[in-house]
Design a protein around this motif. Structure first.
Motif, PDB file in Angstrom:
ATOM      1  N   ALA A  36       0.812  -1.213   0.000  1.00 52.74           N
ATOM      2  CA  ALA A  36       0.000   0.000   0.000  1.00 52.74           C
ATOM      3  C   ALA A  36       0.845   1.263   0.000  1.00 52.74           C
ATOM      4  O   ALA A  36       0.421   2.293  -0.547  1.00 52.74           O
ATOM      5  N   TYR A  37       2.047   1.217   0.598  1.00 51.32           N
ATOM      6  CA  TYR A  37       2.873   2.423   0.625  1.00 51.32           C
ATOM      7  C   TYR A  37       3.516   2.703  -0.737  1.00 51.32           C
ATOM      8  O   TYR A  37       4.053   3.795  -0.957  1.00 51.32           O
ATOM      9  N   VAL A  38       3.480   1.716  -1.625  1.00 48.98           N
ATOM     10  CA  VAL A  38       3.967   1.914  -2.993  1.00 48.98           C
ATOM     11  C   VAL A  38       2.817   2.311  -3.916  1.00 48.98           C
ATOM     12  O   VAL A  38       2.917   3.281  -4.674  1.00 48.98           O
ATOM     13  N   VAL A  45      -7.455   5.669  -1.924  1.00 47.25           N
ATOM     14  CA  VAL A  45      -7.286   7.013  -2.474  1.00 47.25           C
ATOM     15  C   VAL A  45      -8.586   7.804  -2.363  1.00 47.25           C
ATOM     16  O   VAL A  45      -8.583   8.978  -1.979  1.00 47.25           O
ATOM     17  N   ILE A  46      -9.702   7.168  -2.687  1.00 49.56           N
ATOM     18  CA  ILE A  46     -10.998   7.847  -2.577  1.00 49.56           C
ATOM     19  C   ILE A  46     -11.295   8.213  -1.128  1.00 49.56           C
ATOM     20  O   ILE A  46     -11.794   9.310  -0.834  1.00 49.56           O
ATOM     21  N   HIS A  47     -10.966   7.312  -0.209  1.00 51.02           N
ATOM     22  CA  HIS A  47     -11.174   7.607   1.210  1.00 51.02           C
ATOM     23  C   HIS A  47     -10.318   8.798   1.645  1.00 51.02           C
ATOM     24  O   HIS A  47     -10.778   9.673   2.401  1.00 51.02           O
ATOM     25  N   ALA A  48      -9.063   8.825   1.206  1.00 51.23           N
ATOM     26  CA  ALA A  48      -8.191   9.953   1.550  1.00 51.23           C
ATOM     27  C   ALA A  48      -8.715  11.251   0.952  1.00 51.23           C
ATOM     28  O   ALA A  48      -8.672  12.311   1.596  1.00 51.23           O
ATOM     29  N   GLN A 211       4.662  17.357   2.274  1.00 45.51           N
ATOM     30  CA  GLN A 211       4.393  16.803   3.592  1.00 45.51           C
ATOM     31  C   GLN A 211       4.041  15.317   3.524  1.00 45.51           C
ATOM     32  O   GLN A 211       4.345  14.555   4.449  1.00 45.51           O
ATOM     33  N   ALA A 212       3.392  14.896   2.438  1.00 47.66           N
ATOM     34  CA  ALA A 212       2.884  13.524   2.365  1.00 47.66           C
ATOM     35  C   ALA A 212       3.944  12.522   1.924  1.00 47.66           C
ATOM     36  O   ALA A 212       3.956  11.378   2.406  1.00 47.66           O
ATOM     37  N   THR A 218       1.058   7.737   0.388  1.00 49.01           N
ATOM     38  CA  THR A 218       0.840   7.688  -1.053  1.00 49.01           C
ATOM     39  C   THR A 218      -0.635   7.838  -1.414  1.00 49.01           C
ATOM     40  O   THR A 218      -0.953   8.241  -2.538  1.00 49.01           O
ATOM     41  N   ASP A 219      -1.524   7.515  -0.481  1.00 51.30           N
ATOM     42  CA  ASP A 219      -2.943   7.728  -0.773  1.00 51.30           C
ATOM     43  C   ASP A 219      -3.246   9.215  -0.937  1.00 51.30           C
ATOM     44  O   ASP A 219      -4.004   9.614  -1.841  1.00 51.30           O
TER      45      ASP A 219
END
Length: 263
Positions: A36-38, A45-48, A211-212, A218-219
């Motif tokens: 997931a971190y890649v 992504v939609i949740h983020a 920052q991210a 990555t999300d």
């Protein structure tokens, strides 16, 4: 029914491609797939995007949008002034034409820090970077369009003795190519703003990326990419509407008969 088919036909192929891409994306991020971190899953992504919108992504997107619109406005004004000045003088056209093209080879990552040092961390350096990147396609295409006006049409207007009408016709003739340059400019404008924010900022989507990424969020990074894509698509979709106003229908050249032959 026929009208619905006519409306749906142009959007079906890109919609199908998007669906296939999302399906492959979801399959690649299944449990046991890509970490997931890649590559985060589409649902992550939609949740983020939804959860981070009120406090983080929404305000940042608004800041970047202001920088993009301000840069486009400044770039268009600069392009209009430069086109008028260069078109009025063949000497200036030869002297500045190659310099305008050469200015595109200067990387934004070099200009951004210098402007940040000179103007601070506010919106001004970002707007200038966007304007510098966007005014060149419009200027080059507009000048190219002015050179394509048929000489016969210019001769007719000269005989009419109306310099104002001559200028208006030339502008209308060059407008489609200028709009082509504007379409290119609006695609690069959000990217230019983000690069400028990388050079030094306290807000905006570029600041969110800074920052991210170190935190492996990555999300959030993918959510920012989606926002930038939507921003470019909206700007690109708005350009043809404005292009219809100045261009209208191109004037048809009258047929000139000489010695019994039609030229």
């Amino acid at each position: 029914m026929r009208g619905l088919r006519h409306w749906a036909r142009p959007i079906m192929p890109p919609t199908l491609v998007v669906v296939l891409v999302f399906a492959a994306w979801a399959w690649a991020t299944r449990p046991g797939g890509v970490p997931a971190y890649v590559l985060p899953s589409p649902s992550a992504v939609i949740h983020a995007l939804i959860s981070q919108w009120p406090e983080l992504l929404g305000p940042a997107a608004w800041v970047t949008a202001i920088e993009v619109l301000g840069g486009l406005a400044l770039g268009l004004v600069a392009a209009a002034v430069l086109v008028v000045v260069i078109d009025a003088s063949a000497l200036l056209r030869r002297a500045l034409g190659s310099l305008i093209l050469a200015s595109q080879s200067i990387p934004v990552v070099v200009i951004g820090p210098l402007l940040t040092i000179a103007l601070g961390y506010g919106a001004a350096p970002k707007i200038i970077v966007v304007a510098l990147l966007c005014f060149v396609p419009v200027t080059v295409n507009a000048l190219s369009g002015l050179q394509t006006v048929p000489p016969a049409l210019l001769e007719e207007l000269r005989l009419l003795g109306s310099s104002r009408l001559r200028w208006q016709v030339r502008m209308r003739w060059a407008a489609p190519q200028a709009m082509d340059g504007l379409r290119v400019a609006v695609m690069f404008a959000p990217v230019a703003a983000v690069f400028a924010e990388y050079s030094g900022s306290t807000d905006g989507l570029g600041f969110v990326l800074m920052q991210a990424i170190p935190r492996l969020r990555t999300d959030v990074v993918f959510a920012v990419v989606i926002l930038l894509t939507v921003m470019s698509a909206v700007l690109h979709a708005c350009v043809p509407r404005f292009a219809l106003r100045p261009t209208g229908r191109r004037r048809r050249l009258p047929k000139t008969e000489t010695r019994g032959e039609t030229l």
